[in-house]
Design a protein around this motif. Structure first.
Motif, PDB file in Angstrom:
ATOM      1  N   LEU A 137       0.587  -1.284  -0.225  1.00  0.00           N
ATOM      2  CA  LEU A 137      -0.105   0.379  -0.413  1.00  0.00           C
ATOM      3  C   LEU A 137       1.023   1.357   0.018  1.00  0.00           C
ATOM      4  CD1 LEU A 137      -2.469   1.561   0.619  1.00  0.00           C
ATOM      5  CD2 LEU A 137      -1.905   1.521   3.630  1.00  0.00           C
TER       6      LEU A 137
ATOM      7  N   ASP B 195      -4.956   5.192  -1.559  1.00  0.00           N
ATOM      8  CA  ASP B 195      -5.383   5.428  -1.690  1.00  0.00           C
ATOM      9  C   ASP B 195      -5.783   7.273  -3.009  1.00  0.00           C
ATOM     10  OD1 ASP B 195      -6.634   5.092   0.959  1.00  0.00           O
ATOM     11  OD2 ASP B 195      -5.123   5.165   1.830  1.00  0.00           O
TER      12      ASP B 195
ATOM     13  N   PHE C 271      -8.575   2.440  -2.788  1.00  0.00           N
ATOM     14  CA  PHE C 271      -9.199   2.341  -2.258  1.00  0.00           C
ATOM     15  C   PHE C 271     -10.635   3.863  -2.106  1.00  0.00           C
ATOM     16  CE2 PHE C 271      -5.851   0.861   0.051  1.00  0.00           C
ATOM     17  CZ  PHE C 271      -5.995  -0.917   0.253  1.00  0.00           C
TER      18      PHE C 271
ATOM     19  N   ARG D 240     -14.562  12.665   8.029  1.00  0.00           N
ATOM     20  CA  ARG D 240     -14.707  12.281   6.884  1.00  0.00           C
ATOM     21  C   ARG D 240     -15.339  12.368   5.552  1.00  0.00           C
ATOM     22  NH1 ARG D 240     -11.477   6.429   7.235  1.00  0.00           N
ATOM     23  NH2 ARG D 240     -10.900   7.196   5.351  1.00  0.00           N
TER      24      ARG D 240
ATOM     25  N   LYS E  95     -15.454   1.556  -0.442  1.00  0.00           N
ATOM     26  CA  LYS E  95     -15.142   1.397   1.445  1.00  0.00           C
ATOM     27  C   LYS E  95     -16.510   2.478   2.039  1.00  0.00           C
ATOM     28  CE  LYS E  95     -11.688   5.631   1.185  1.00  0.00           C
ATOM     29  NZ  LYS E  95     -10.156   4.721   1.146  1.00  0.00           N
ATOM     30  N   HIS E  96     -16.400   2.524   2.840  1.00  0.00           N
ATOM     31  CA  HIS E  96     -16.356   1.180   3.669  1.00  0.00           C
ATOM     32  C   HIS E  96     -18.089   0.744   4.550  1.00  0.00           C
ATOM     33  CE1 HIS E  96     -13.929   5.191   4.208  1.00  0.00           C
ATOM     34  NE2 HIS E  96     -12.452   4.620   5.209  1.00  0.00           N
TER      35      HIS E  96
ATOM     36  N   MET F  44     -13.891  -2.779   1.405  1.00  0.00           N
ATOM     37  CA  MET F  44     -13.216  -2.513   2.675  1.00  0.00           C
ATOM     38  C   MET F  44     -13.846  -2.399   3.733  1.00  0.00           C
ATOM     39  SD  MET F  44     -10.623   0.745   3.552  1.00  0.00           S
ATOM     40  CE  MET F  44      -9.475   0.630   1.992  1.00  0.00           C
TER      41      MET F  44
ATOM     42  N   PHE G  64     -13.909   0.357  10.342  1.00  0.00           N
ATOM     43  CA  PHE G  64     -13.538   0.680  11.788  1.00  0.00           C
ATOM     44  C   PHE G  64     -14.453  -0.086  12.403  1.00  0.00           C
ATOM     45  CE2 PHE G  64     -10.240   3.893  10.140  1.00  0.00           C
ATOM     46  CZ  PHE G  64      -9.194   2.842   9.846  1.00  0.00           C
TER      47      PHE G  64
ATOM     48  N   ASP H 238     -10.032  -2.541   6.966  1.00  0.00           N
ATOM     49  CA  ASP H 238      -9.232  -1.110   6.532  1.00  0.00           C
ATOM     50  C   ASP H 238      -7.910  -2.074   7.473  1.00  0.00           C
ATOM     51  OD1 ASP H 238      -8.317   0.499   6.813  1.00  0.00           O
ATOM     52  OD2 ASP H 238     -10.893   1.634   7.243  1.00  0.00           O
ATOM     53  N   TRP H 239      -7.038  -1.044   7.233  1.00  0.00           N
ATOM     54  CA  TRP H 239      -5.683   0.028   7.539  1.00  0.00           C
ATOM     55  C   TRP H 239      -5.748  -1.103   9.614  1.00  0.00           C
ATOM     56  CZ3 TRP H 239      -1.056   2.286   6.123  1.00  0.00           C
ATOM     57  CH2 TRP H 239      -0.347   1.962   6.662  1.00  0.00           C
TER      58      TRP H 239
ATOM     59  N   MET I  49      -5.287  -5.232   5.993  1.00  0.00           N
ATOM     60  CA  MET I  49      -4.555  -4.431   5.916  1.00  0.00           C
ATOM     61  C   MET I  49      -3.357  -4.090   6.812  1.00  0.00           C
ATOM     62  SD  MET I  49      -5.384  -0.335   4.949  1.00  0.00           S
ATOM     63  CE  MET I  49      -6.587  -1.039   3.381  1.00  0.00           C
TER      64      MET I  49
ATOM     65  N   TRP J 258      -7.395  13.769   1.451  1.00  0.00           N
ATOM     66  CA  TRP J 258      -6.309  12.129   1.074  1.00  0.00           C
ATOM     67  C   TRP J 258      -6.107  12.876  -0.937  1.00  0.00           C
ATOM     68  CZ3 TRP J 258      -5.880   7.765   3.401  1.00  0.00           C
ATOM     69  CH2 TRP J 258      -7.025   7.571   3.982  1.00  0.00           C
TER      70      TRP J 258
ATOM     71  N   GLU K 236      -9.320  11.807   7.451  1.00  0.00           N
ATOM     72  CA  GLU K 236      -9.217  10.712   8.628  1.00  0.00           C
ATOM     73  C   GLU K 236      -8.850  11.901   9.588  1.00  0.00           C
ATOM     74  OE1 GLU K 236      -7.236   7.219   8.341  1.00  0.00           O
ATOM     75  OE2 GLU K 236      -7.907   6.211   9.860  1.00  0.00           O
TER      76      GLU K 236
HETATM   77  C1  NOJ Z   1      -7.193   4.065   6.632  1.00  0.00           C
HETATM   78  C2  NOJ Z   1      -8.656   5.119   6.208  1.00  0.00           C
HETATM   79  O1  NOJ Z   1      -9.995   4.072   7.032  1.00  0.00           O
HETATM   80  C3  NOJ Z   1      -9.247   4.113   5.438  1.00  0.00           C
HETATM   81  O2  NOJ Z   1     -10.524   4.539   4.042  1.00  0.00           O
HETATM   82  C4  NOJ Z   1      -7.558   4.058   3.874  1.00  0.00           C
HETATM   83  O3  NOJ Z   1      -8.666   4.099   2.428  1.00  0.00           O
HETATM   84  C5  NOJ Z   1      -6.493   3.286   4.341  1.00  0.00           C
HETATM   85  N1  NOJ Z   1      -6.484   4.163   5.555  1.00  0.00           N
HETATM   86  C6  NOJ Z   1      -5.467   2.918   3.962  1.00  0.00           C
HETATM   87  O4  NOJ Z   1      -5.027   4.276   3.250  1.00  0.00           O
END
Ligand code: NOJ
Length: 735
Positions: free
Chosen positions: A57, A87, A131, A145, A184-185, A228, A231, A263-264, A295, A403, A487
């Motif tokens: 990534l 991303d 992503f 976000r 996502k998400h 994805m 969280f 997600d991460w 991830m 982003w 984020e």
């Molecule tokens: C966390 C973020 O919530 C997500 O949107 C992103 O794609 C991933 N990190 C990867 O960077």
């Protein structure tokens, strides 16, 4: 590769290798020479797991991508190529408006073209997966976000989800210029309690089904390759451990056959949520629930093998997940060309090409929303005016959101540059006026503190005041810092920072002709701005062509056409606020003497500017609304035709919106729901009829007995230029 060959490959792989495919390692953990770094070792990755990884990534450098691919393939026992993911949310180097701004264009087809452009640049530079799109429905402006979503409305998000996925993926993933999209998400990350990022989400089954889930499903229907997980917990269960969300709904009901990535660190965080006791339990829960790839943590790498050996997880589950990863690689053609047509010369050719810049400009112009334009102060005349451009965004080049991984200030046109290009016959002055941020509130970006140049505040203000006094019009260029959103960017005070509020107040004392242009990642509380400005243009973070777009709109080279994809609350106390709220038994009817109604004592119920609102430089008359019939059945729709006329004296674009209200249901129904829209451009004096078809599918919702269906009864169909429209016809659904 043929499917049979993939199966042969899978059979030949060791369990450890297969698990390796389910692991993504962050790019920053790959050292120069593509070696494992200290942080990766500290996290628990062994060298073998590291080189067995299925994906990485955030590696964006062309040469580095090639080197890593070669080195990893050399080490991987079957020479399986890595997937390079990133991303790329609103453009690669050709950065365009943030998704929330794109939502305001009400032009999903344009977003499809933007996604295709982004894919072209990303793929040429070596990326395989982006992503994006983020399709979380967002109704709380405190959440940072919201900028990544196309707004508060379910249907609008569905439309953007579809077009964006198609734009990224093209007709064949193996083609040059296509990347795999990852929606996502999943699920409902957009509704964190209190608007605080990563907080819990509690939604009723009906709200989830009717309002929050459809955009993800739309992406699946459009063929998205990846999903994805989110969280958040959803009704007390972390989404990343939810078998119901992933296996039952996404795969079994919606038919998703692509790859699911956490997600991460979200698998690891199952333990922190308090639903597992250690990494082994977390890996177990996530694998059982259906997450294919972990991830950026070693949780799968460290635990899955043992879980299989102990008989807790069937090897078939690992095979199934591994096959999905291999299938995606195969669709991208990586077994034949592990670089997926990446080509530095081509990349240089397409990146920031004239065509791409033009598209960025088109998108930036379409995304701006003219919230207010008292006495038609806009557009400004192109000659003979003394105009003072004031504010920290006057000369700023960072007009893109957080982003924008590859966004660069040197690629970006500032407002000053945009103005100078078209308004040479005016006497324009430029002044910063104040610092952007309140030094009392340090702001941290992804990689450290935002540092602002030391300034002499009094001198800045004095300069601005002097120029403002001499000007016919002051254009204030104000807003949030990009790091205020994205984020981890939740805010409890959603006004522009204090130094800028003070600046506006002072300027307003010496010049009443104020036009304010806002740069921002969320709807803001702009009461103070609104009060002091004759016109307000919401420009969001418009991307590299932002300065040109704003200048062209201000001087009428083009006309605003955006409509709000997310309501601007009256103030923060109202949020979450959205136009499609429910009917209440004690709805406020304006009678303030009656205390027993649903209202605030001190602020209005309605947002300052609602969803769908946006002005332009002409006026549209909604002349008539006609229907082809007044009964919808399961087999026969009705059409609603809206006749509109441009009654101003210049061309303009209107977004004609169709809303439906269900007057009575077995459960309470929203006061209005967007069901259609069309952008219409009309010359001065021109008329047009816009026709919408209403079928019974549009009337479905989750009923009292949890069925998703339309109930017979009476409905209104509203048409107009904002969600506040009251113009409607009546029809019934006969079943
Ligand atoms: C966390 C973020 O919530 C997500 O949107 C992103 O794609 C991933 N990190 C990867 O960077």
């Amino acid at each position: 590769m043929q499917k049979e060959q993939l199966e042969i490959l899978l059979k030949d792989m060791s369990l450890r290798e297969k698990i390796g495919q389910l692991v993504q390692i962050p790019g920053f953990m790959i050292g120069s020479g593509s070696v494992i770094t200290g942080p990766a070792l500290e996290m628990g990755f062994s060298e073998e797991d590291f080189y067995n990884a299925g994906a990485t990534l955030s590696v964006f450098d062309f040469d580095q991508i090639k080197e890593i691919q070669d080195k990893f393939m050399e080490h991987q026992p079957h020479h399986i190529p890595l997937l390079f993911m990133g991303d790329i949310i609103n453009g690669y180097r050709s950065v365009f408006p943030i998704p929330l701004a794109q939502g305001c264009s009400f032009d999903p087809e344009l977003s499809g073209r933007l996604a295709a452009m982004s894919a072209k640049e990303s793929a040429a530079a070596g990326l395989h997966v982006t992503f994006s799109p983020m399709v979380d429905v967002v109704r709380d402006a405190r959440w940072g976000r919201v900028m990544e979503s196309t707004g508060e409305d379910t249907y609008l998000n569905e439309c953007f989800a579809k077009e964006t996925v198609k734009g990224y993926q093209g007709s064949n993933l193996a083609d040059a210029g296509s990347v795999a999209a990852c929606v996502k998400h999943y699920a409902a990350y957009g509704a964190p309690e209190g608007g605080r990022d990563y907080n819990v989400v509690e939604l009723s089954d009906r709200t989830l089904t009717d309002d929050y889930l459809p955009p993800y499903q739309a992406a699946v229907d459009a063929g998205v390759e990846m999903v994805m997980t989110s969280f958040n917990t959803l009704n007390r269960l972390p989404a990343t451990g939810s078998k119901w969300l992933m296996r039952d709904l996404l795969r079994d009901t919606w038919g998703f056959s692509g790859m699911l990535i956490s997600d991460w660190g979200a698998i690891n965080e199952l333990e922190l949520h308090g639903v597992t006791k250690d990494g082994a339990e977390s890996a177990y829960l996530a694998m059982k629930a259906g997450v294919d790839m972990d991830m950026c943590t070693p949780v799968y790498a460290l635990n899955l093998q043992k879980l299989v050996e102990e008989g807790k997880i069937a090897e078939e589950l690992i095979d199934e997940a591994c096959m999905r990863v291999l299938t995606l690689k195969n669709k991208l053609g990586l077994f034949e060309d592990p670089y997926h047509h990446a080509d530095q010369v081509k990349a240089e050719d397409v990146i920031l090409s004239r065509e791409h810049r033009e598209l960025c400009l088109e998108a930036a112009e379409e995304s701006c929303v003219l919230l207010k334009n008292k006495r038609d102060i806009l557009p400004l005349a192109k000659e003979g005016l003394k105009i003072a451009f004031i504010g920290p965004y006057t000369e700023a080049h960072r007009l893109y959101g957080v982003w924008s991984m590859l966004g660069r200030e040197e690629d970006t046109v500032s407002v000053k540059e945009g103005v100078e290009a078209i308004a040479q016959n005016n006497e324009c002055t430029f002044s910063k006026g104040c610092r952007m941020l309140d030094p009392k509130y340090p702001l941290y970006e992804f990689h450290g503190r935002v540092e602002e140049e030391e300034t002499d505040d009094e001198e800045l203000l004095l300069d601005a005041m002097t120029k403002a006094k001499r000007a016919d019009v002051c254009v204030m260029l104000l807003g949030e810092h990009p790091a205020h959103s994205g984020e981890g960017g939740s805010r409890g005070d959603i006004r522009i920072p204090k130094p800028q509020r003070k600046l506006l107040k002072e300027i307003a004392k010496v010049n009443p002709n104020i036009v304010t242009v806002l740069f921002h990642g969320r709807p803001l509380d702009i009461r103070g701005v609104d009060r002091r400005s004759k016109a307000v243009l919401a420009a969001w973070f418009p991307g590299i062509e932002g300065g040109n777009a704003v200048a062209r709109l201000l001087f009428g080279e083009s006309a605003p056409s955006g409509k709000l994809a997310m309501s601007f609350p009256y103030n923060v106390a109202q949020v979450p606020v959205h136009y499609d709220h429910f009917t209440t038994a004690r709805a406020f009817n304006g009678d303030i003497t009656n205390r027993f109604q649903s209202r605030y004592l001190d602020i209005p119920n309605d947002p300052l500017y609602p969803f769908g609102h946006g002005l332009t430089y002409t006026t549209f008359d909604y002349m008539s609304i006609e229907q082809s019939g007044d009964v919808v059945t399961c087999d026969s729709p009705v059409t609603v035709s809206v006749r509109i006329k441009n009654i101003g004296n210049r061309a303009g674009t209107e977004v004609v919106q169709l809303y439906i209200r269900d007057l009575k249901g077995s459960v309470v129904r929203p006061v209005k729901k967007l069901k259609g829209f069309e952008r219409v451009t009309l010359e001065a004096g021109e008329e047009k009829t816009v026709t919408f078809t209403i079928d019974h599918e549009m009337l479905k919702f989750t009923t009292a007995d949890m069925r998703f269906e339309a109930e017979p009864g009476e409905f209104y169909a509203y048409a107009g230029g904002s969600s506040r429209t009251e113009r409607h016809v009546t029809f019934t659904f006969a079943g």
